[in-house]
Design a protein around this motif. Sequence first.
Motif, PDB file in Angstrom:
ATOM      1  N   LEU A 101     -21.478  25.537 -20.032  1.00  0.00           N
ATOM      2  CA  LEU A 101     -21.583  25.444 -18.584  1.00  0.00           C
ATOM      3  C   LEU A 101     -20.588  26.384 -17.927  1.00  0.00           C
ATOM      4  CD1 LEU A 101     -21.783  21.553 -18.167  1.00  0.00           C
ATOM      5  CD2 LEU A 101     -23.690  23.185 -18.262  1.00  0.00           C
ATOM      6  N   ALA A 102     -20.736  26.552 -16.635  1.00  0.00           N
ATOM      7  CA  ALA A 102     -19.777  27.362 -15.879  1.00  0.00           C
ATOM      8  C   ALA A 102     -18.394  26.724 -15.949  1.00  0.00           C
ATOM      9  CB  ALA A 102     -20.224  27.462 -14.429  1.00  0.00           C
ATOM     10  N   ASP A 297     -24.488  29.333  -6.661  1.00  0.00           N
ATOM     11  CA  ASP A 297     -25.364  30.057  -7.573  1.00  0.00           C
ATOM     12  C   ASP A 297     -26.069  29.104  -8.535  1.00  0.00           C
ATOM     13  OD1 ASP A 297     -23.549  29.452  -9.601  1.00  0.00           O
ATOM     14  OD2 ASP A 297     -23.215  31.533 -10.189  1.00  0.00           O
ATOM     15  N   GLY A 298     -26.769  29.665  -9.520  1.00  0.00           N
ATOM     16  CA  GLY A 298     -27.566  28.853 -10.423  1.00  0.00           C
ATOM     17  C   GLY A 298     -26.783  28.027 -11.406  1.00  0.00           C
ATOM     18  N   GLU A 299     -25.441  28.098 -11.372  1.00  0.00           N
ATOM     19  CA  GLU A 299     -24.601  27.280 -12.240  1.00  0.00           C
ATOM     20  C   GLU A 299     -23.654  26.386 -11.445  1.00  0.00           C
ATOM     21  OE1 GLU A 299     -23.891  29.684 -16.271  1.00  0.00           O
ATOM     22  OE2 GLU A 299     -23.069  30.736 -14.528  1.00  0.00           O
ATOM     23  N   HIS A 334     -23.063  34.997  -9.463  1.00  0.00           N
ATOM     24  CA  HIS A 334     -24.361  35.662  -9.393  1.00  0.00           C
ATOM     25  C   HIS A 334     -25.376  35.102 -10.389  1.00  0.00           C
ATOM     26  CE1 HIS A 334     -21.997  38.773  -7.214  1.00  0.00           C
ATOM     27  NE2 HIS A 334     -23.129  38.882  -6.549  1.00  0.00           N
ATOM     28  N   ALA A 335     -25.148  33.889 -10.883  1.00  0.00           N
ATOM     29  CA  ALA A 335     -26.138  33.283 -11.774  1.00  0.00           C
ATOM     30  C   ALA A 335     -27.381  32.902 -10.986  1.00  0.00           C
ATOM     31  CB  ALA A 335     -25.550  32.055 -12.457  1.00  0.00           C
ATOM     32  N   PRO A 343     -29.724  30.256 -17.247  1.00  0.00           N
ATOM     33  CA  PRO A 343     -29.437  31.142 -16.120  1.00  0.00           C
ATOM     34  C   PRO A 343     -29.495  32.614 -16.515  1.00  0.00           C
ATOM     35  CG  PRO A 343     -27.842  29.352 -16.238  1.00  0.00           C
ATOM     36  CD  PRO A 343     -28.632  29.305 -17.508  1.00  0.00           C
ATOM     37  N   GLY A 344     -29.846  33.422 -15.539  1.00  0.00           N
ATOM     38  CA  GLY A 344     -29.748  34.868 -15.652  1.00  0.00           C
ATOM     39  C   GLY A 344     -28.804  35.377 -14.578  1.00  0.00           C
ATOM     40  N   VAL A 345     -28.941  36.643 -14.230  1.00  0.00           N
ATOM     41  CA  VAL A 345     -28.054  37.261 -13.243  1.00  0.00           C
ATOM     42  C   VAL A 345     -28.893  37.897 -12.143  1.00  0.00           C
ATOM     43  CG1 VAL A 345     -26.350  39.070 -12.829  1.00  0.00           C
ATOM     44  CG2 VAL A 345     -26.216  37.697 -14.899  1.00  0.00           C
TER      45      VAL A 345
END
Length: 448
Positions: A101-102, A297-299, A334-335, A343-345
Amino acid sequence: MLSVDQARARAADLVAAARKAGADAADAIYVADGATQVQVRLGALEDVERSEGEDIGLRVFVGRRSASVSSSDLSPPALAALVERAVAMAREAPEDPHAGLAPEDRLLRAPPAELDLDDGVDPDPAALREAALEAEDAARAVAGVTNSEGAGASASRAAIAIATSHGFCGGYAMSGHGLSASVLAGSGGGMQRDYAHHSARHLADREAPASIGRRAGDRAVARLDPVRLASGPMPILFDPRVATSLIGHLLGAISGAAIARRTSFLLDSLGKAVFAPGVTISDDPHRIRGLRSRPFDGEGLPTAPMAIIDDGVLTGWLLDSASARQLALAPTGHATRGVGGPPGVGASNVHLHPGAQSRDALMADIRQGVLVTELIGQGVNGITGDYSRGASGFLIEDGKIGRAVAEITIAGNLADMFKALIPADDLEFRQAVNSPTVRIDGMTVAGG
Protein backbone atom coordinates in the motif's frame (compact mmCIF):
# COMPACT_ATOMS: atom_id res chain seq x y z
CA MET A 1 -26.60 6.07 -7.76
CA LEU A 2 -25.34 5.66 -4.20
CA SER A 3 -24.31 8.65 -2.12
CA VAL A 4 -20.62 9.28 -1.47
CA ASP A 5 -21.04 8.09 2.13
CA GLN A 6 -22.62 4.85 0.93
CA ALA A 7 -19.83 4.40 -1.62
CA ARG A 8 -17.20 4.84 1.09
CA ALA A 9 -18.98 2.28 3.25
CA ARG A 10 -19.00 -0.27 0.40
CA ALA A 11 -15.25 0.08 -0.13
CA ALA A 12 -14.44 0.02 3.60
CA ASP A 13 -16.59 -3.06 4.23
CA LEU A 14 -14.80 -5.01 1.49
CA VAL A 15 -11.38 -4.10 2.90
CA ALA A 16 -12.48 -5.21 6.37
CA ALA A 17 -13.71 -8.52 4.94
CA ALA A 18 -10.36 -9.07 3.21
CA ARG A 19 -8.44 -8.50 6.42
CA LYS A 20 -10.76 -10.89 8.24
CA ALA A 21 -10.14 -13.52 5.55
CA GLY A 22 -6.39 -13.44 6.13
CA ALA A 23 -4.99 -10.59 4.03
CA ASP A 24 -2.15 -8.68 5.67
CA ALA A 25 -3.27 -5.52 3.89
CA ALA A 26 -5.87 -4.51 1.33
CA ASP A 27 -7.38 -1.64 -0.56
CA ALA A 28 -10.58 -1.31 -2.57
CA ILE A 29 -12.15 1.02 -5.10
CA TYR A 30 -15.89 1.34 -5.64
CA VAL A 31 -17.46 3.05 -8.65
CA ALA A 32 -21.17 3.62 -9.27
CA ASP A 33 -22.19 5.46 -12.42
CA GLY A 34 -25.05 6.19 -14.71
CA ALA A 35 -25.00 7.72 -18.19
CA THR A 36 -27.44 8.67 -20.92
CA GLN A 37 -26.38 9.14 -24.54
CA VAL A 38 -28.47 10.36 -27.45
CA GLN A 39 -27.43 10.24 -31.11
CA VAL A 40 -29.15 12.02 -34.00
CA ARG A 41 -28.43 12.15 -37.72
CA LEU A 42 -29.99 14.22 -40.49
CA GLY A 43 -32.54 15.62 -38.10
CA ALA A 44 -33.81 12.26 -36.87
CA LEU A 45 -33.23 10.38 -33.64
CA GLU A 46 -30.88 7.43 -34.21
CA ASP A 47 -30.18 6.02 -30.78
CA VAL A 48 -30.80 6.47 -27.06
CA GLU A 49 -28.72 4.57 -24.55
CA ARG A 50 -28.91 4.45 -20.78
CA SER A 51 -26.38 2.57 -18.67
CA GLU A 52 -26.10 2.18 -14.92
CA GLY A 53 -23.72 0.05 -12.98
CA GLU A 54 -21.76 -0.66 -9.84
CA ASP A 55 -18.26 -2.10 -9.85
CA ILE A 56 -15.82 -2.83 -7.09
CA GLY A 57 -12.16 -3.73 -7.21
CA LEU A 58 -10.13 -5.33 -4.42
CA ARG A 59 -6.36 -5.65 -4.04
CA VAL A 60 -5.01 -7.84 -1.25
CA PHE A 61 -1.52 -8.48 0.06
CA VAL A 62 -0.14 -11.55 1.78
CA GLY A 63 3.35 -10.53 2.68
CA ARG A 64 4.92 -9.24 -0.55
CA ARG A 65 2.50 -11.24 -2.67
CA SER A 66 -0.58 -9.55 -4.08
CA ALA A 67 -3.64 -10.13 -6.24
CA SER A 68 -6.34 -7.92 -7.71
CA VAL A 69 -9.94 -8.96 -8.45
CA SER A 70 -13.12 -7.12 -9.39
CA SER A 71 -16.85 -7.69 -9.63
CA SER A 72 -20.02 -6.02 -10.83
CA ASP A 73 -22.09 -8.36 -8.66
CA LEU A 74 -22.22 -6.72 -5.23
CA SER A 75 -24.47 -9.23 -3.52
CA PRO A 76 -23.12 -10.50 -0.17
CA PRO A 77 -22.44 -14.05 -1.49
CA ALA A 78 -20.61 -12.68 -4.54
CA LEU A 79 -18.45 -10.35 -2.43
CA ALA A 80 -17.64 -13.13 0.03
CA ALA A 81 -16.49 -15.31 -2.87
CA LEU A 82 -14.52 -12.38 -4.28
CA VAL A 83 -12.60 -11.92 -1.04
CA GLU A 84 -11.90 -15.64 -0.70
CA ARG A 85 -10.64 -15.84 -4.27
CA ALA A 86 -8.42 -12.75 -3.92
CA VAL A 87 -6.68 -14.03 -0.78
CA ALA A 88 -6.15 -17.47 -2.33
CA MET A 89 -4.67 -15.88 -5.48
CA ALA A 90 -2.33 -13.68 -3.45
CA ARG A 91 -0.94 -16.65 -1.55
CA GLU A 92 0.06 -18.24 -4.87
CA ALA A 93 1.40 -15.08 -6.53
CA PRO A 94 5.14 -14.40 -6.92
CA GLU A 95 6.78 -12.11 -4.40
CA ASP A 96 7.29 -8.51 -5.44
CA PRO A 97 9.74 -6.49 -3.34
CA HIS A 98 8.02 -3.27 -4.40
CA ALA A 99 4.45 -4.38 -3.62
CA GLY A 100 2.44 -2.72 -0.88
CA LEU A 101 0.00 0.00 0.00
CA ALA A 102 0.96 3.65 -0.15
CA PRO A 103 3.12 4.88 2.76
CA GLU A 104 0.84 5.33 5.77
CA ASP A 105 2.49 8.57 6.84
CA ARG A 106 1.65 10.14 3.46
CA LEU A 107 -2.09 9.33 3.33
CA LEU A 108 -4.55 12.20 3.03
CA ARG A 109 -5.66 13.05 6.57
CA ALA A 110 -7.11 16.52 6.06
CA PRO A 111 -10.61 17.10 4.69
CA PRO A 112 -10.50 16.67 0.90
CA ALA A 113 -10.48 19.77 -1.29
CA GLU A 114 -13.91 20.88 -2.50
CA LEU A 115 -13.62 20.87 -6.28
CA ASP A 116 -17.28 21.37 -7.33
CA LEU A 117 -17.26 18.34 -9.64
CA ASP A 118 -20.95 17.41 -9.42
CA ASP A 119 -23.74 19.75 -10.52
CA GLY A 120 -26.47 17.26 -9.61
CA VAL A 121 -28.07 17.74 -13.04
CA ASP A 122 -29.40 14.68 -14.87
CA PRO A 123 -30.97 15.89 -18.15
CA ASP A 124 -33.74 13.75 -19.59
CA PRO A 125 -33.28 12.19 -23.04
CA ALA A 126 -35.55 14.80 -24.62
CA ALA A 127 -33.26 17.63 -23.52
CA LEU A 128 -30.21 15.77 -24.81
CA ARG A 129 -31.95 15.14 -28.13
CA GLU A 130 -32.78 18.82 -28.53
CA ALA A 131 -29.17 19.80 -27.84
CA ALA A 132 -27.86 17.29 -30.37
CA LEU A 133 -30.38 18.40 -33.01
CA GLU A 134 -29.47 22.04 -32.48
CA ALA A 135 -25.78 21.27 -32.93
CA GLU A 136 -26.37 19.25 -36.10
CA ASP A 137 -28.74 21.85 -37.55
CA ALA A 138 -26.13 24.56 -37.03
CA ALA A 139 -23.45 22.45 -38.68
CA ARG A 140 -25.63 21.56 -41.68
CA ALA A 141 -26.56 25.23 -42.12
CA VAL A 142 -22.94 26.11 -42.96
CA ALA A 143 -22.61 26.71 -46.69
CA GLY A 144 -20.70 23.85 -48.29
CA VAL A 145 -21.73 21.15 -45.81
CA THR A 146 -23.34 18.32 -47.79
CA ASN A 147 -23.90 15.49 -45.32
CA SER A 148 -23.79 14.61 -41.65
CA GLU A 149 -22.28 11.83 -39.61
CA GLY A 150 -24.51 12.90 -36.76
CA ALA A 151 -24.43 14.69 -33.45
CA GLY A 152 -24.49 13.31 -29.95
CA ALA A 153 -25.21 14.55 -26.45
CA SER A 154 -24.44 12.78 -23.20
CA ALA A 155 -24.81 13.21 -19.47
CA SER A 156 -23.37 11.15 -16.66
CA ARG A 157 -22.90 11.07 -12.91
CA ALA A 158 -20.62 8.89 -10.81
CA ALA A 159 -19.62 8.25 -7.21
CA ILE A 160 -16.10 6.98 -6.47
CA ALA A 161 -14.64 5.75 -3.19
CA ILE A 162 -11.29 4.31 -2.14
CA ALA A 163 -10.53 2.60 1.16
CA THR A 164 -7.34 1.07 2.54
CA SER A 165 -6.63 -1.18 5.49
CA HIS A 166 -4.17 1.29 6.99
CA GLY A 167 -6.52 4.15 7.60
CA PHE A 168 -7.78 5.90 4.47
CA CYS A 169 -11.38 6.06 3.30
CA GLY A 170 -12.46 8.81 0.93
CA GLY A 171 -14.90 9.46 -1.86
CA TYR A 172 -16.35 12.06 -4.18
CA ALA A 173 -19.03 12.49 -6.82
CA MET A 174 -18.77 13.97 -10.29
CA SER A 175 -20.97 14.75 -13.25
CA GLY A 176 -20.19 15.05 -16.93
CA HIS A 177 -21.89 16.66 -19.92
CA GLY A 178 -20.73 16.27 -23.52
CA LEU A 179 -21.84 17.36 -26.98
CA SER A 180 -20.35 16.67 -30.41
CA ALA A 181 -21.12 17.05 -34.10
CA SER A 182 -19.44 15.60 -37.19
CA VAL A 183 -20.27 16.62 -40.77
CA LEU A 184 -18.98 16.32 -44.31
CA ALA A 185 -18.42 18.96 -46.97
CA GLY A 186 -18.02 18.62 -50.72
CA SER A 187 -18.85 15.59 -52.80
CA GLY A 188 -17.37 12.49 -54.37
CA GLY A 189 -13.66 11.92 -53.97
CA GLY A 190 -13.20 15.47 -52.73
CA MET A 191 -15.43 15.08 -49.71
CA GLN A 192 -13.93 16.21 -46.39
CA ARG A 193 -14.98 15.47 -42.82
CA ASP A 194 -14.43 17.35 -39.57
CA TYR A 195 -15.98 17.64 -36.14
CA ALA A 196 -16.27 19.68 -32.96
CA HIS A 197 -17.03 18.69 -29.39
CA HIS A 198 -16.98 19.93 -25.83
CA SER A 199 -17.19 18.29 -22.41
CA ALA A 200 -17.69 19.87 -19.01
CA ARG A 201 -18.37 18.80 -15.44
CA HIS A 202 -21.29 21.24 -15.14
CA LEU A 203 -24.00 21.56 -17.76
CA ALA A 204 -23.83 25.33 -17.36
CA ASP A 205 -20.21 25.27 -18.55
CA ARG A 206 -20.83 23.24 -21.69
CA GLU A 207 -20.49 25.20 -24.90
CA ALA A 208 -23.73 26.15 -26.66
CA PRO A 209 -24.90 23.53 -29.18
CA ALA A 210 -25.11 26.00 -32.08
CA SER A 211 -21.53 27.12 -31.49
CA ILE A 212 -20.27 23.54 -31.55
CA GLY A 213 -22.22 22.82 -34.73
CA ARG A 214 -21.02 25.91 -36.58
CA ARG A 215 -17.41 25.11 -35.73
CA ALA A 216 -17.79 21.56 -37.04
CA GLY A 217 -19.27 22.86 -40.29
CA ASP A 218 -16.69 25.60 -40.73
CA ARG A 219 -13.86 23.14 -40.16
CA ALA A 220 -15.18 20.66 -42.71
CA VAL A 221 -15.67 23.32 -45.41
CA ALA A 222 -12.22 24.80 -44.79
CA ARG A 223 -10.64 21.43 -45.63
CA LEU A 224 -12.04 21.28 -49.15
CA ASP A 225 -9.75 21.21 -52.20
CA PRO A 226 -6.44 20.48 -50.41
CA VAL A 227 -3.26 21.33 -52.27
CA ARG A 228 -0.18 19.17 -52.63
CA LEU A 229 2.91 20.14 -50.69
CA ALA A 230 6.55 19.67 -51.64
CA SER A 231 8.67 17.72 -49.15
CA GLY A 232 11.35 19.31 -47.02
CA PRO A 233 12.14 20.87 -43.63
CA MET A 234 9.82 23.66 -42.55
CA PRO A 235 8.20 25.23 -39.47
CA ILE A 236 5.12 23.49 -38.09
CA LEU A 237 2.34 25.08 -36.07
CA PHE A 238 0.29 22.66 -34.00
CA ASP A 239 -3.30 23.80 -33.49
CA PRO A 240 -4.41 23.58 -29.83
CA ARG A 241 -6.55 20.52 -30.46
CA VAL A 242 -3.50 18.51 -31.60
CA ALA A 243 -0.77 20.29 -29.61
CA THR A 244 -2.09 18.49 -26.54
CA SER A 245 -0.76 15.22 -27.97
CA LEU A 246 2.78 16.53 -27.50
CA ILE A 247 2.06 16.96 -23.79
CA GLY A 248 0.77 13.40 -23.76
CA HIS A 249 4.09 12.13 -25.09
CA LEU A 250 5.87 14.06 -22.33
CA LEU A 251 3.64 12.56 -19.63
CA GLY A 252 4.27 9.04 -20.91
CA ALA A 253 8.01 9.62 -20.91
CA ILE A 254 8.11 10.81 -17.28
CA SER A 255 5.80 8.17 -15.79
CA GLY A 256 7.31 6.11 -13.02
CA ALA A 257 6.84 2.85 -14.91
CA ALA A 258 8.76 4.12 -17.95
CA ILE A 259 11.60 5.41 -15.81
CA ALA A 260 11.81 2.26 -13.66
CA ARG A 261 11.89 0.10 -16.78
CA ARG A 262 14.38 2.46 -18.46
CA THR A 263 12.13 2.77 -21.51
CA SER A 264 11.97 6.57 -21.80
CA PHE A 265 13.84 8.97 -24.06
CA LEU A 266 13.91 11.38 -21.08
CA LEU A 267 15.54 8.85 -18.76
CA ASP A 268 18.54 11.05 -17.89
CA SER A 269 16.74 14.40 -18.05
CA LEU A 270 15.62 14.97 -14.44
CA GLY A 271 16.59 18.47 -13.36
CA LYS A 272 17.75 19.36 -16.86
CA ALA A 273 16.39 21.72 -19.51
CA VAL A 274 14.00 19.74 -21.69
CA PHE A 275 12.20 22.74 -23.18
CA ALA A 276 13.35 26.26 -23.96
CA PRO A 277 13.59 28.79 -21.11
CA GLY A 278 10.20 30.29 -20.32
CA VAL A 279 8.22 27.14 -21.07
CA THR A 280 6.15 25.86 -18.12
CA ILE A 281 3.79 22.89 -18.00
CA SER A 282 1.59 22.46 -14.91
CA ASP A 283 -0.48 19.63 -13.47
CA ASP A 284 -3.41 20.90 -11.41
CA PRO A 285 -5.63 18.24 -9.79
CA HIS A 286 -7.45 20.95 -7.82
CA ARG A 287 -8.84 22.93 -10.73
CA ILE A 288 -12.45 23.77 -9.91
CA ARG A 289 -14.76 21.71 -12.16
CA GLY A 290 -11.74 20.24 -13.96
CA LEU A 291 -12.27 17.16 -16.10
CA ARG A 292 -9.57 15.24 -14.20
CA SER A 293 -9.71 17.03 -10.88
CA ARG A 294 -9.44 14.80 -7.83
CA PRO A 295 -8.88 15.45 -4.12
CA PHE A 296 -6.77 12.29 -3.66
CA ASP A 297 -5.06 9.81 -5.92
CA GLY A 298 -5.78 6.14 -6.56
CA GLU A 299 -3.94 5.07 -3.39
CA GLY A 300 -5.37 7.65 -0.98
CA LEU A 301 -2.48 10.11 -1.18
CA PRO A 302 -3.18 13.85 -1.32
CA THR A 303 -2.94 15.55 -4.67
CA ALA A 304 -1.40 18.97 -5.21
CA PRO A 305 -0.66 21.31 -8.11
CA MET A 306 2.88 21.15 -9.47
CA ALA A 307 4.95 22.47 -12.34
CA ILE A 308 6.12 19.41 -14.25
CA ILE A 309 8.24 21.66 -16.46
CA ASP A 310 9.39 24.86 -14.78
CA ASP A 311 11.09 27.44 -16.99
CA GLY A 312 12.05 24.65 -19.37
CA VAL A 313 13.43 22.30 -16.67
CA LEU A 314 11.97 18.87 -15.88
CA THR A 315 11.23 18.92 -12.15
CA GLY A 316 10.27 15.32 -11.39
CA TRP A 317 8.68 12.02 -12.35
CA LEU A 318 5.02 11.01 -11.98
CA LEU A 319 5.07 8.23 -9.37
CA ASP A 320 2.72 5.81 -7.72
CA SER A 321 3.95 3.89 -4.67
CA ALA A 322 5.27 0.87 -6.56
CA SER A 323 7.35 2.85 -9.05
CA ALA A 324 8.52 5.16 -6.27
CA ARG A 325 9.86 2.18 -4.31
CA GLN A 326 11.64 0.92 -7.43
CA LEU A 327 13.33 4.29 -7.82
CA ALA A 328 13.94 4.86 -4.09
CA LEU A 329 11.83 8.02 -4.24
CA ALA A 330 8.60 9.25 -2.63
CA PRO A 331 5.26 8.84 -4.43
CA THR A 332 3.94 12.05 -5.96
CA GLY A 333 0.17 11.56 -5.68
CA HIS A 334 -0.19 10.48 -9.32
CA ALA A 335 -1.56 6.97 -8.81
CA THR A 336 -4.60 6.17 -10.94
CA ARG A 337 -6.92 3.28 -10.25
CA GLY A 338 -9.59 1.32 -12.04
CA VAL A 339 -11.54 -1.58 -10.63
CA GLY A 340 -9.77 -4.12 -12.85
CA GLY A 341 -6.22 -4.08 -11.52
CA PRO A 342 -3.53 -2.46 -9.38
CA PRO A 343 -2.80 1.28 -9.53
CA GLY A 344 -1.01 2.84 -12.45
CA VAL A 345 0.31 6.35 -13.02
CA GLY A 346 -1.43 9.32 -14.59
CA ALA A 347 -1.56 13.10 -14.48
CA SER A 348 -4.67 15.19 -13.84
CA ASN A 349 -5.47 18.53 -15.49
CA VAL A 350 -2.34 19.48 -17.42
CA HIS A 351 -1.69 22.64 -19.39
CA LEU A 352 1.14 24.30 -21.26
CA HIS A 353 1.32 27.90 -20.12
CA PRO A 354 0.71 30.50 -22.84
CA GLY A 355 3.54 32.44 -24.43
CA ALA A 356 3.80 36.14 -25.16
CA GLN A 357 2.93 36.15 -28.88
CA SER A 358 -0.37 35.77 -30.67
CA ARG A 359 -0.77 32.97 -33.18
CA ASP A 360 -0.57 35.49 -36.03
CA ALA A 361 2.66 36.92 -34.64
CA LEU A 362 4.07 33.42 -34.14
CA MET A 363 3.73 32.64 -37.84
CA ALA A 364 4.38 36.11 -39.25
CA ASP A 365 7.91 35.28 -40.41
CA ILE A 366 7.09 31.85 -41.86
CA ARG A 367 7.66 31.84 -45.61
CA GLN A 368 6.31 28.33 -46.00
CA GLY A 369 5.05 26.01 -43.27
CA VAL A 370 2.05 24.02 -42.12
CA LEU A 371 -0.65 24.56 -39.51
CA VAL A 372 -1.48 21.01 -38.38
CA THR A 373 -5.07 20.49 -37.25
CA GLU A 374 -5.30 16.69 -37.36
CA LEU A 375 -2.83 13.88 -36.64
CA ILE A 376 -3.14 10.33 -37.87
CA GLY A 377 -1.44 7.14 -36.71
CA GLN A 378 0.76 6.31 -33.74
CA GLY A 379 4.29 6.59 -35.11
CA VAL A 380 6.00 7.67 -31.90
CA ASN A 381 8.80 5.71 -30.23
CA GLY A 382 8.78 6.40 -26.50
CA ILE A 383 12.24 4.92 -26.03
CA THR A 384 14.10 6.95 -28.66
CA GLY A 385 11.72 9.88 -29.04
CA ASP A 386 11.51 9.37 -32.81
CA TYR A 387 8.33 10.99 -34.11
CA SER A 388 6.56 10.42 -37.44
CA ARG A 389 2.84 10.91 -37.93
CA GLY A 390 0.38 11.46 -40.71
CA ALA A 391 -1.16 14.92 -40.65
CA SER A 392 -3.48 17.36 -42.35
CA GLY A 393 -4.10 21.05 -41.90
CA PHE A 394 -3.38 24.26 -43.77
CA LEU A 395 -0.51 25.73 -45.71
CA ILE A 396 1.20 28.78 -44.21
CA GLU A 397 2.62 31.12 -46.86
CA ASP A 398 4.25 34.46 -46.13
CA GLY A 399 2.86 34.48 -42.61
CA LYS A 400 -0.74 33.79 -43.60
CA ILE A 401 -2.92 30.68 -43.40
CA GLY A 402 -3.83 29.48 -46.87
CA ARG A 403 -5.25 26.42 -48.59
CA ALA A 404 -5.87 23.09 -46.93
CA VAL A 405 -3.21 20.36 -47.13
CA ALA A 406 -3.78 16.66 -46.57
CA GLU A 407 -2.01 13.32 -46.59
CA ILE A 408 1.33 14.64 -45.40
CA THR A 409 3.76 13.18 -42.88
CA ILE A 410 5.60 15.24 -40.29
CA ALA A 411 8.72 13.84 -38.62
CA GLY A 412 11.33 14.74 -36.03
CA ASN A 413 12.54 13.69 -32.60
CA LEU A 414 10.60 14.64 -29.49
CA ALA A 415 13.71 15.72 -27.60
CA ASP A 416 14.55 18.20 -30.37
CA MET A 417 10.90 19.19 -30.83
CA PHE A 418 10.48 20.00 -27.14
CA LYS A 419 13.55 22.25 -27.13
CA ALA A 420 12.33 24.09 -30.22
CA LEU A 421 8.71 24.49 -29.03
CA ILE A 422 7.36 28.06 -28.78
CA PRO A 423 3.85 28.56 -27.32
CA ALA A 424 1.40 31.22 -28.49
CA ASP A 425 -0.89 33.16 -26.17
CA ASP A 426 -4.20 31.50 -27.15
CA LEU A 427 -4.58 28.97 -24.33
CA GLU A 428 -8.16 27.95 -23.50
CA PHE A 429 -9.18 25.45 -20.82
CA ARG A 430 -11.49 23.09 -22.73
CA GLN A 431 -10.11 19.61 -22.07
CA ALA A 432 -8.24 17.65 -19.42
CA VAL A 433 -4.99 18.47 -21.23
CA ASN A 434 -4.79 21.96 -22.73
CA SER A 435 -2.28 23.77 -24.88
CA PRO A 436 -2.08 26.96 -26.88
CA THR A 437 -0.94 26.86 -30.49
CA VAL A 438 2.73 25.90 -30.58
CA ARG A 439 5.43 26.41 -33.20
CA ILE A 440 8.23 23.94 -33.82
CA ASP A 441 10.88 24.72 -36.41
CA GLY A 442 13.04 22.20 -38.24
CA MET A 443 10.55 19.37 -38.65
CA THR A 444 10.58 17.34 -41.85
CA VAL A 445 7.46 17.31 -43.99
CA ALA A 446 6.81 14.65 -46.62
CA GLY A 447 4.17 15.85 -49.06
CA GLY A 448 1.29 13.75 -50.28
